[in-house]
Design a protein around this motif. Sequence first.
Motif, mmCIF file in Angstrom:
data_model
loop_
_atom_site.group_PDB
_atom_site.id
_atom_site.type_symbol
_atom_site.label_atom_id
_atom_site.label_comp_id
_atom_site.label_asym_id
_atom_site.label_seq_id
_atom_site.Cartn_x
_atom_site.Cartn_y
_atom_site.Cartn_z
ATOM 1 N N UNK A 162 7.572 0.018 -12.569
ATOM 2 C CA UNK A 162 6.929 0.824 -11.524
ATOM 3 C C UNK A 162 5.410 0.868 -11.700
ATOM 4 N N UNK A 163 4.691 0.725 -10.600
ATOM 5 C CA UNK A 163 3.224 0.739 -10.596
ATOM 6 C C UNK A 163 2.722 1.506 -9.390
ATOM 7 N N UNK A 164 1.463 1.896 -9.446
ATOM 8 C CA UNK A 164 0.814 2.412 -8.241
ATOM 9 C C UNK A 164 0.162 1.241 -7.534
ATOM 10 N N UNK A 165 0.125 1.311 -6.210
ATOM 11 C CA UNK A 165 -0.475 0.226 -5.454
ATOM 12 C C UNK A 165 -1.577 0.771 -4.532
ATOM 13 N N UNK A 166 -2.729 0.106 -4.597
ATOM 14 C CA UNK A 166 -3.818 0.417 -3.682
ATOM 15 C C UNK A 166 -3.496 -0.296 -2.372
ATOM 16 N N UNK A 167 -3.049 0.449 -1.362
ATOM 17 C CA UNK A 167 -2.518 -0.175 -0.133
ATOM 18 C C UNK A 167 -3.601 -0.855 0.706
ATOM 19 N N UNK A 168 -4.855 -0.456 0.510
ATOM 20 C CA UNK A 168 -5.929 -1.051 1.303
ATOM 21 C C UNK A 168 -6.521 -2.282 0.629
ATOM 22 N N UNK A 169 -6.341 -2.394 -0.668
ATOM 23 C CA UNK A 169 -6.982 -3.489 -1.412
ATOM 24 C C UNK A 169 -6.215 -4.803 -1.315
ATOM 25 N N UNK A 170 -4.929 -4.749 -1.062
ATOM 26 C CA UNK A 170 -4.079 -5.943 -0.953
ATOM 27 C C UNK A 170 -4.220 -6.876 -2.153
ATOM 28 N N UNK A 171 -4.215 -6.270 -3.323
ATOM 29 C CA UNK A 171 -4.271 -7.096 -4.523
ATOM 30 C C UNK A 171 -2.862 -7.420 -4.974
ATOM 31 N N UNK A 172 -2.730 -8.424 -5.802
ATOM 32 C CA UNK A 172 -1.408 -8.689 -6.372
ATOM 33 C C UNK A 172 -1.054 -7.540 -7.294
ATOM 34 N N UNK A 173 0.205 -7.241 -7.363
ATOM 35 C CA UNK A 173 0.645 -6.111 -8.164
ATOM 36 C C UNK A 173 1.355 -6.612 -9.408
ATOM 37 N N UNK A 174 0.770 -6.335 -10.547
ATOM 38 C CA UNK A 174 1.431 -6.713 -11.798
ATOM 39 C C UNK A 174 0.969 -5.785 -12.908
ATOM 40 N N UNK A 175 1.799 -5.595 -13.901
ATOM 41 C CA UNK A 175 1.440 -4.736 -15.026
ATOM 42 C C UNK A 175 0.728 -5.576 -16.086
ATOM 43 N N UNK A 176 0.123 -4.929 -17.044
ATOM 44 C CA UNK A 176 -0.675 -5.676 -18.023
ATOM 45 C C UNK A 176 0.204 -6.523 -18.956
ATOM 46 N N UNK A 177 1.449 -6.137 -19.125
ATOM 47 C CA UNK A 177 2.337 -6.955 -19.966
ATOM 48 C C UNK A 177 2.571 -8.317 -19.320
ATOM 49 N N UNK A 178 2.658 -8.315 -17.980
ATOM 50 C CA UNK A 178 2.977 -9.548 -17.270
ATOM 51 C C UNK A 178 1.726 -10.345 -16.914
#
Length: 196
Positions: A162-178
Motif C-alpha cells: 500500500x502507498x499514497x498516490x499523488x493523483x495530479x502528478x501521474x508518477x509511477x507508483x512504487x515503493x523503495x524496496x521495488x
Amino acid sequence: MRVSDDRYTRDRARLDLGLRLIRHEARTCTIRLWTGLSDDRIRKLYRSYVKDDDGRAVLRHRGRSPRRIAFFFRNAEVHFQAVQLASLFLMYELLGSGPRGIEGRYRVGSLEAGTMLCLAFEGYQELHSPALISFEHAWFLLAALARRVELGVARCESCGGMLLEDLLARRRVACEDCMPSWSGVRARHAPVAQGI
Ligand SMILES: [Zn+2]
C-alpha cells in the motif's frame, strides 16, 4: 428525565473530545468543527486543561491549517508514516473501500467520528517515535483521502504494497524496496497495511 440525561451525556462527550483534541494540539477551528463547542468554551477548556496539567506544554497553533499534500511525499519516512496512518483510518472505519476505491465514511462534527480520529492518531503515535505527522496533518490526510482529488491510495506496481498516490502528478507508483534508485516518491510498506 431521560432526555436531560442524554443531553448531559452528550455534552460531557463533547467536552471530553474537546479536551482530547487540545492535548493533540489541534487548532481552535478544528476543535470547533468536530465538537460544535464555541470558541469561548474552547478557550475555557484550554485554560482549565493547562491549569490542571502543568507538567506538559501544549502548543496552540494559529494561522492556516495544512493544505499541501506535498508534505506527505517530502521523504520516505514521512510517506511511510502517512501510509500507516491511512491504514489506521481504514481500521477505524473513517475510510472504507467503495466501488470507486477508498472513500470517506465519516461525518464531520460527529462525536463518534471525532473520537475515532483521535484513536487512530493515538495508535499512530504509539507506533512511531518520533511521530512526524501532527494531528492537524493527520486530519488533513483523512480529508484529502476522502476527497480523492489530489491524494489517493495505490498499490506498488511491483509488489502490491500500500502507498499514497499523488493523483495530479501521474508518477509511477512504487515503493523503495521495488525501486531503490527511483528519484520520485520512495516509500516503505507499512506492516499494518498488509491485507487491506
Ligand atoms: Zn513494492
